[in-house]
Design an enzyme around this catalytic site. Structure first.
Site, PDB file in Angstrom:
ATOM      1  N   ASP A  21       1.233  -1.467   0.047  1.00  0.00           N
ATOM      2  CA  ASP A  21       0.055  -0.078  -0.361  1.00  0.00           C
ATOM      3  C   ASP A  21       1.151   0.737  -0.371  1.00  0.00           C
ATOM      4  O   ASP A  21       1.539   1.579   0.798  1.00  0.00           O
ATOM      5  CB  ASP A  21      -0.908  -0.170   1.310  1.00  0.00           C
ATOM      6  CG  ASP A  21      -1.774   1.154   1.495  1.00  0.00           C
ATOM      7  OD1 ASP A  21      -2.592   1.330   2.657  1.00  0.00           O
ATOM      8  OD2 ASP A  21      -1.666   1.930   0.108  1.00  0.00           O
ATOM      9  N   ASN A  23      -0.598   4.447  -0.018  1.00  0.00           N
ATOM     10  CA  ASN A  23      -1.349   5.764   0.482  1.00  0.00           C
ATOM     11  C   ASN A  23      -1.595   5.967   1.376  1.00  0.00           C
ATOM     12  O   ASN A  23      -2.406   6.442   1.498  1.00  0.00           O
ATOM     13  CB  ASN A  23      -1.801   6.731  -0.866  1.00  0.00           C
ATOM     14  CG  ASN A  23      -3.473   5.413  -1.326  1.00  0.00           C
ATOM     15  OD1 ASN A  23      -3.245   4.220  -0.696  1.00  0.00           O
ATOM     16  ND2 ASN A  23      -3.580   6.077  -1.742  1.00  0.00           N
ATOM     17  N   ASP A  25      -4.285   3.954   2.970  1.00  0.00           N
ATOM     18  CA  ASP A  25      -5.252   3.826   2.914  1.00  0.00           C
ATOM     19  C   ASP A  25      -5.348   2.161   3.586  1.00  0.00           C
ATOM     20  O   ASP A  25      -6.820   1.188   3.265  1.00  0.00           O
ATOM     21  CB  ASP A  25      -6.518   3.404   1.899  1.00  0.00           C
ATOM     22  CG  ASP A  25      -5.513   3.098   0.716  1.00  0.00           C
ATOM     23  OD1 ASP A  25      -6.628   3.022  -0.914  1.00  0.00           O
ATOM     24  OD2 ASP A  25      -4.858   2.017   0.853  1.00  0.00           O
ATOM     25  N   ASP A  29      -2.025  -1.209  -3.656  1.00  0.00           N
ATOM     26  CA  ASP A  29      -2.097  -0.583  -4.897  1.00  0.00           C
ATOM     27  C   ASP A  29      -0.939  -0.400  -6.142  1.00  0.00           C
ATOM     28  O   ASP A  29       0.227  -0.475  -5.537  1.00  0.00           O
ATOM     29  CB  ASP A  29      -2.354   1.126  -4.900  1.00  0.00           C
ATOM     30  CG  ASP A  29      -1.250   0.789  -3.794  1.00  0.00           C
ATOM     31  OD1 ASP A  29      -1.528   2.073  -2.439  1.00  0.00           O
ATOM     32  OD2 ASP A  29      -0.369   1.606  -4.040  1.00  0.00           O
ATOM     33  N   ASP A  98      -4.682 -10.591 -15.452  1.00  0.00           N
ATOM     34  CA  ASP A  98      -5.468 -11.622 -15.302  1.00  0.00           C
ATOM     35  C   ASP A  98      -6.596 -11.408 -16.392  1.00  0.00           C
ATOM     36  O   ASP A  98      -7.315 -10.445 -16.349  1.00  0.00           O
ATOM     37  CB  ASP A  98      -6.001 -11.132 -13.724  1.00  0.00           C
ATOM     38  CG  ASP A  98      -6.229 -13.101 -13.193  1.00  0.00           C
ATOM     39  OD1 ASP A  98      -6.427 -13.526 -11.999  1.00  0.00           O
ATOM     40  OD2 ASP A  98      -7.083 -13.275 -14.141  1.00  0.00           O
ATOM     41  N   ASP A 199      -9.106 -16.816 -16.355  1.00  0.00           N
ATOM     42  CA  ASP A 199      -9.612 -16.878 -15.080  1.00  0.00           C
ATOM     43  C   ASP A 199     -10.786 -18.063 -15.947  1.00  0.00           C
ATOM     44  O   ASP A 199     -11.442 -18.087 -16.510  1.00  0.00           O
ATOM     45  CB  ASP A 199     -10.291 -15.917 -14.334  1.00  0.00           C
ATOM     46  CG  ASP A 199     -11.435 -15.779 -13.209  1.00  0.00           C
ATOM     47  OD1 ASP A 199      -9.750 -16.404 -11.989  1.00  0.00           O
ATOM     48  OD2 ASP A 199     -12.162 -16.538 -12.978  1.00  0.00           O
ATOM     49  N   GLU A 256      -6.517 -21.007 -16.556  1.00  0.00           N
ATOM     50  CA  GLU A 256      -7.199 -21.777 -14.933  1.00  0.00           C
ATOM     51  C   GLU A 256      -8.098 -22.442 -15.054  1.00  0.00           C
ATOM     52  O   GLU A 256      -9.186 -22.498 -16.547  1.00  0.00           O
ATOM     53  CB  GLU A 256      -7.401 -20.659 -14.262  1.00  0.00           C
ATOM     54  CG  GLU A 256      -7.093 -21.674 -12.754  1.00  0.00           C
ATOM     55  CD  GLU A 256      -8.631 -20.388 -12.065  1.00  0.00           C
ATOM     56  OE1 GLU A 256      -9.370 -19.902 -11.822  1.00  0.00           O
ATOM     57  OE2 GLU A 256      -8.143 -20.513 -10.789  1.00  0.00           O
ATOM     58  N   HIS A 329      -3.437 -17.447  -4.951  1.00  0.00           N
ATOM     59  CA  HIS A 329      -4.643 -16.210  -3.740  1.00  0.00           C
ATOM     60  C   HIS A 329      -5.688 -17.213  -3.232  1.00  0.00           C
ATOM     61  O   HIS A 329      -6.408 -16.739  -2.837  1.00  0.00           O
ATOM     62  CB  HIS A 329      -4.965 -15.369  -4.603  1.00  0.00           C
ATOM     63  CG  HIS A 329      -5.662 -15.606  -5.969  1.00  0.00           C
ATOM     64  ND1 HIS A 329      -5.198 -16.283  -7.421  1.00  0.00           N
ATOM     65  CD2 HIS A 329      -6.785 -15.322  -6.341  1.00  0.00           C
ATOM     66  CE1 HIS A 329      -5.937 -16.481  -7.549  1.00  0.00           C
ATOM     67  NE2 HIS A 329      -7.095 -15.940  -7.517  1.00  0.00           N
ATOM     68  N   ASP A 330      -6.229 -18.034  -4.038  1.00  0.00           N
ATOM     69  CA  ASP A 330      -7.212 -18.964  -3.542  1.00  0.00           C
ATOM     70  C   ASP A 330      -6.343 -20.580  -3.133  1.00  0.00           C
ATOM     71  O   ASP A 330      -7.539 -21.110  -2.532  1.00  0.00           O
ATOM     72  CB  ASP A 330      -7.698 -19.892  -5.110  1.00  0.00           C
ATOM     73  CG  ASP A 330      -8.670 -18.624  -5.848  1.00  0.00           C
ATOM     74  OD1 ASP A 330      -8.496 -18.963  -7.140  1.00  0.00           O
ATOM     75  OD2 ASP A 330      -8.640 -17.952  -5.773  1.00  0.00           O
TER      76      ASP A 330
END
Ligand code: TEU
Ligand code: CA
Length: 560
Positions: A21, A23, A25, A29, A98, A199, A256, A329-330
């Site tokens: 990150d 910034n 928040d 990003d 992706d 995907d 995928e 990520h899964d």
């Protein structure tokens, strides 16, 4: 076998929300990614796969796209994205994006139009059906639980969503829709990207008539995968996509494909097929799933891992190309799932990396894997964010009254948020990921497991990955050698060879904490051996005919 840059490359997957990150928040990003490109270059990465950064309501963290050609506000601007691409190429790395075209977000303008009326020009961009006897059009279950159909008041029909209700499936039977998607793909390729990760791309062709799935147990909804995985027109659609788009660029494509078999993968990745370069298969990701699916956790067995990986190595040999991955990520973190994230964290992380990177195929490193990031155990379901996990929890605990501890234990083992805690950059607050409050909590072990510490320790998992990647560049046998399993029946050692001409690579991995004896098969003769890498201090001259291995010990020898 044809030499290709994407066969010789190592890919690094970034899940932008959790990477860095810039910034404050609390959300990763694009500027945050730019600030870490030198780190990836140092690791030796060739290609970056960027998980979705397009406009999205984030029902499924960007895998629900409401505008394919603009950047999600939280991640930055299109100028930031252009800057990222420029900085990646400046460092002689490539960027693949992706591509999520099995479904869009329900907030995409196409769907907003489609649901307005049955004769709307966009109606057939999606899959609408009337109910059957006052119920859903068929008995298919969504991958995220419940029915795969959502009733829509306005037109009194149901639309199909194989994932969340906010991810309506696109209708690939519609040539107009396909052309709009091809235009979008060309738009991104003309910006200079180097390919796509696609995907659930083998879901886009559904069985005509959308038939009910067999349901002997009389369940409310059942997985209908056999009617939408590798469907009747899938090869036609992929060959059309290749002809219309991919054939015009020097790019890499990876599809995928949940449920794909090696036989189908030969059809998808055959160099004469002009479909995709490689696929993500899932058979090795299901070894610890019982009959009840991913949340029905059972212990995995080394013999099954040997059988699955050997089948994929041999089935695609000379006919297609393998992707190589143990997490993304899964999936839960590989060192927690297949290694030992307590007593032998570094040894087992290095052993698993050796096992994977010495196979034939293109290796994929998931962010944080290169420093041995582990699964997480948040105290309460309130700390979890993933829609798949939250839907399952609600169904099992609130609807079925299952025991919370049991459900939480399955989340600890298999939940996708295990892979989505922020990358641990250093031992400062929030592991240096953000100066604000992270969108999901940092794994409490960040003081022990972080990039800063790994860079300073020459024996870290990071430096071991760096060396594995360097070896791939130095020895073409690692890319092009054929695979053969040895010691097939050993229940602790996974050993295999790679062969290229007169050369052999001998890969020895002790998958457990015992001290098994490695016995060199008599047919593996050699005159000279060279120790290429090992995860312990090892005497390169040590004889290898009979070796007592250390816990999670890995060694790679070049034999000639
Ligand atoms: O994943 C497809 C898929 O099969 C996943 O649902 C995976 O098998 C499951 O989550 C394992 O528990 C792709 C994306 O990688 C995933 O992040 C998205 O949620 C999904 O498609 C829908 O776009
Ligand atoms: Ca941010």
């Amino acid at each position: 076998m044809e030499r290709k840059w994407w066969k010789e490359s190592v890919v690094y997957q970034i899940y932008p929300r959790s990477f860095m990150d810039s910034n404050g928040d609390g959300i990763g990003d694009l500027r945050g990614i730019i600030s870490k490109l030198d780190y990836l270059k140092e690791l030796g990465i060739d290609i970056i796969w960027l998980s979705p950064v397009y406009e999205s309501p984030n029902d499924d963290n960007g895998y629900d796209i409401s505008d394919y050609q603009s950047i999600m506000d939280e991640f930055g601007t299109m100028e930031d994205w252009e800057a990222l691409l420029h900085e990646v190429h400046k460092r002689d790395m490539k960027l693949i994006m992706d591509l999520v075209v099995n479904h869009s977000s329900d907030e995409h303008p196409w769907f907003v139009e489609s649901r307005k009326s049955k004769d709307n020009p966009y109606r057939d961009y999606y899959i609408w059906r009337p109910g059957k006897n006052g119920k859903e059009p068929n008995n298919w279950e969504s991958c995220f639980g419940g029915s795969a159909w959502q009733y829509d008041e306005t037109t009194g029909e149901y639309y199909l969503h194989l994932f969340s209700k906010k991810q309506p499936d696109l209708n690939w039977e519609n040539p107009k829709l396909r052309q709009e998607l091809y235009d979008m793909m060309r738009w991104w390729l003309d910006k200079g990207i180097d390919g796509f990760r696609m995907d659930v791309i083998n879901f886009i062709s559904k069985e005509p008539g959308l038939p009910d799935a067999p349901n002997p147990e009389g369940r409310k909804y059942v997985p209908g995968g056999r009617y939408y995985m590798n469907g009747p027109r899938i090869h036609e659609f992929l060959q059309e996509m290749h002809k219309e788009v991919f054939s015009k660029y020097d790019i890499m494509t990876v599809g995928e494909m949940p449920g794909v078999t090696p036989e189908e993968a030969v059809l998808y990745t055959g160099e004469d097929r002009h479909e995709v370069h490689m696929v993500f298969q899932f058979e090795h990701m299901e070894l610890d799933s019982g009959p009840g699916g991913k949340w029905d956790v059972k212990p995995w067995r080394l013999k099954d891992l040997k059988a699955v990986m050997s089948k994929w190595q041999k089935s695609l040999e000379g006919k297609g190309w393998n992707s190589l991955y143990l997490n993304n990520h899964d999936q839960p973190r590989m060192v927690s799932r297949f290694g030992d994230d307590r007593t032998y964290l570094e040894e087992s992380a290095k052993m698993l990396a050796t096992f994977l990177h010495m196979l034939q195929g293109t290796p994929y490193i998931y962010q944080g894997e290169e420093i041995g990031m582990t699964n997480v155990r948040f105290p309460s379901i309130e700390d979890y964010k993933d829609i798949e996990t939250l839907n399952m929890y609600r169904e099992k605990v609130f609807e079925n009254g299952e025991e919370i501890e049991k459900v939480m234990d399955s989340i600890y083992k298999k939940g996708r948020d295990n892979a989505r805690t922020p990358v641990q950059w250093d031992d400062s607050e929030h592991a240096g990921f953000t100066s604000g409050t992270p969108w999901i909590a940092v794994n409490p072990n960040y003081k022990e497991v972080n990039v800063k510490k790994a860079l300073q320790d020459k024996n870290s998992v990071f430096h071991y990955y760096k060396k594995l990647i360097q070896l791939r560049k130095q020895h073409e046998i690692i890319v092009y050698g054929t695979y053969d399993l040895i010691l097939e029946d050993h229940d602790q050692i996974y050993a295999y060879t790679r062969t290229l001409g007169e050369q052999k690579l001998l890969v020895i991995c002790n998958f457990f904490s015992g001290n098994p004896v490695f016995e060199l098969p008599s047919n593996l003769r050699y005159t000279k051996k060279e120790l290429l890498i090992s995860n312990y201090d090892t005497d390169p001259e040590e004889r290898i005919e009979n070796m007592v291995l250390k816990p999670y010990e890995a060694r790679v020898y070049r034999l000639v």
